[in-house]
Scaffold this motif. Structure first.
Motif, PDB file in Angstrom:
ATOM      1  N   GLN A   1     -37.494  25.018  17.910  1.00  0.00           N
ATOM      2  CA  GLN A   1     -36.101  24.579  18.021  1.00  0.00           C
ATOM      3  C   GLN A   1     -36.065  23.096  18.320  1.00  0.00           C
ATOM      4  N   GLY A   2     -35.081  22.426  17.751  1.00  0.00           N
ATOM      5  CA  GLY A   2     -34.932  20.997  17.994  1.00  0.00           C
ATOM      6  C   GLY A   2     -36.070  20.211  17.384  1.00  0.00           C
ATOM      7  N   THR A   3     -36.473  19.156  18.085  1.00  0.00           N
ATOM      8  CA  THR A   3     -37.499  18.257  17.565  1.00  0.00           C
ATOM      9  C   THR A   3     -38.537  17.948  18.641  1.00  0.00           C
ATOM     10  N   LYS A   4     -39.660  17.419  18.204  1.00  0.00           N
ATOM     11  CA  LYS A   4     -40.697  16.942  19.101  1.00  0.00           C
ATOM     12  C   LYS A   4     -40.396  15.486  19.454  1.00  0.00           C
ATOM     13  N   PRO A   5     -41.148  14.857  20.352  1.00  0.00           N
ATOM     14  CA  PRO A   5     -40.898  13.450  20.677  1.00  0.00           C
ATOM     15  C   PRO A   5     -40.889  12.571  19.428  1.00  0.00           C
ATOM     16  N   GLY A   6     -39.997  11.578  19.434  1.00  0.00           N
ATOM     17  CA  GLY A   6     -39.832  10.733  18.264  1.00  0.00           C
ATOM     18  C   GLY A   6     -38.804  11.274  17.297  1.00  0.00           C
ATOM     19  N   ASN A   7     -38.097  12.339  17.721  1.00  0.00           N
ATOM     20  CA  ASN A   7     -37.052  12.948  16.903  1.00  0.00           C
ATOM     21  C   ASN A   7     -37.594  13.444  15.564  1.00  0.00           C
ATOM     22  N   GLU A   8     -38.824  13.969  15.580  1.00  0.00           N
ATOM     23  CA  GLU A   8     -39.441  14.510  14.389  1.00  0.00           C
ATOM     24  C   GLU A   8     -39.469  16.033  14.458  1.00  0.00           C
TER      25      GLU A   8
END
Length: 344
Positions: free
Chosen positions: A214-221
């Motif tokens: 869900q969502g993203t990992k660090p760096g909005n990836e």
């Protein structure tokens, strides 16, 4: 889409299409990733999320531990006094009041059974046991045809009835229900629920390779997941996926089997024939909204075989990736939706 991979046949123990995280080492060094892991359901689990502090870890670990114990106590066939074991021990035409969790999973299983015309069937448990892939232990010899025919009379998802208010399960035959093809995925969904309850928007949770992102990992990836290549003697990435807000599960016939007189008997049992599958589909990876759905559908696709499963996936807009054995090649086949998730 079909492509051919010129690689030798893999040994029996090779973990084909095993899902794993890309860049795990880098993530462990990243202060914005918090994670912990443990053991459950005869395998391991991992919980990780994006956070600059690990202050939430103790509380979430406690919630996760409690929740996974409850899933096991409701749905395991390896625990003698679990809810499911109690139901399996009942005589014919008996019913049992069950928890909301067990009712939810049984109801979902029944819906998928109807949708797949019985390719997914949680009542196949007696045959799973007969062929040596259940809690009764391994066998090294295929059962007699008469044994298979006799047990097939106990198989059929239509023989399991569910009633609400209060939630209860009813057996109209000598059923033995096995939830091993959906309970692990449901456990993953429970972990995702815990993250959402704790207002964590960016996470990845996993049990034995089945996962929810869900969502993203660090760096909005997007989270990056790899499917491993079936190359002998090394771990090599076959495909890399970019995923978010999805469940993902893999089923295959390459890890759990026995051999007799040169014939390999897979742990995946076709409910219609009462016997292990015999087609060339080696592995299937499925992406769906929840991990429980993906888990169950991956098993259904293994029963269907590559052609029926591919057509079903396309018709129902399910993202899926198939690896098929041939005499000289591994053939990849993927739905258009799955292809769009590939990292080019």
């Amino acid at each position: 889409m079909d492509t051919r991979i010129r690689v030798p046949k893999w040994p029996a123990a090779l973990l084909l299409a095993f899902l794993f995280l890309l860049g795990c080492a880098e993530e462990k060094q990243n202060s914005d990733i918090v994670s912990f892991s443990g053991v459950t359901m005869g395998t391991t689990f991992t919980v990780k999320w994006v956070d600059s502090s690990d202050a939430k870890v103790p509380g979430i670990r406690e919630e996760v531990t409690k929740a996974l114990l409850e899933v096991n106590q409701a749905m395991s066939t390896y625990i003698a006094d679990s809810e499911l074991s109690q139901f399996n021990q009942l005589p014919v035409n008996s019913e049992l009041n069950i928890s909301e969790a067990l009712f939810f999973v049984l109801n979902l299983a029944q819906n998928i059974s109807h949708q797949t015309a019985g390719s997914f069937d949680v009542t196949v448990g007696p045959l799973v046991n007969l062929w040596g892939f259940g809690p009764d232990g391994r066998v090294i010899k295929a059962p007699a045809e008469a044994q298979v025919t006799l047990l097939k009379q106990r198989i059929g998802f239509d023989k399991l009835l569910l009633k609400a208010d209060p939630a209860r399960a009813i057996k109209t035959a000598d059923l033995y229900v096995d939830l091993s093809a959906i309970a692990k995925g449901y456990g993953v969904d429970i972990l995702a629920d815990i993250m959402n309850k704790n207002h964590i928007d960016n996470f990845l949770v996993e049990i034995g390779g089945e996962l929810r992102a869900q969502g993203t990992k660090p760096g909005n990836e997007d989270w990056k997941i790899a499917v491993e290549s079936p190359v002998i003697g090394e771990r090599k990435v076959q495909k890399v996926l970019s995923i978010s807000n999805t469940g993902i599960a893999t089923s295959g016939e390459y890890r759990n089997y026995f051999e007799e007189n040169g014939i390999r008997y897979s742990h995946t049992i076709n409910p219609e024939t009462g016997k292990p599958i015999t087609h060339k589909l080696a592995s299937v990876t499925v992406l769906m909204a929840t991990c429980a759905e993906a888990d169950a559908m991956a098993t259904a696709f293994m029963v269907m075989g590559e052609d029926r499963a591919y057509d079903f996936a396309v018709k129902h807009n399910i993202d899926a990736f198939f690896i098929v054995k041939s005499d000289q090649y591994f053939i990849e086949k993927m739905t258009p939706g799955f292809e769009k998730r590939l990292v080019k």
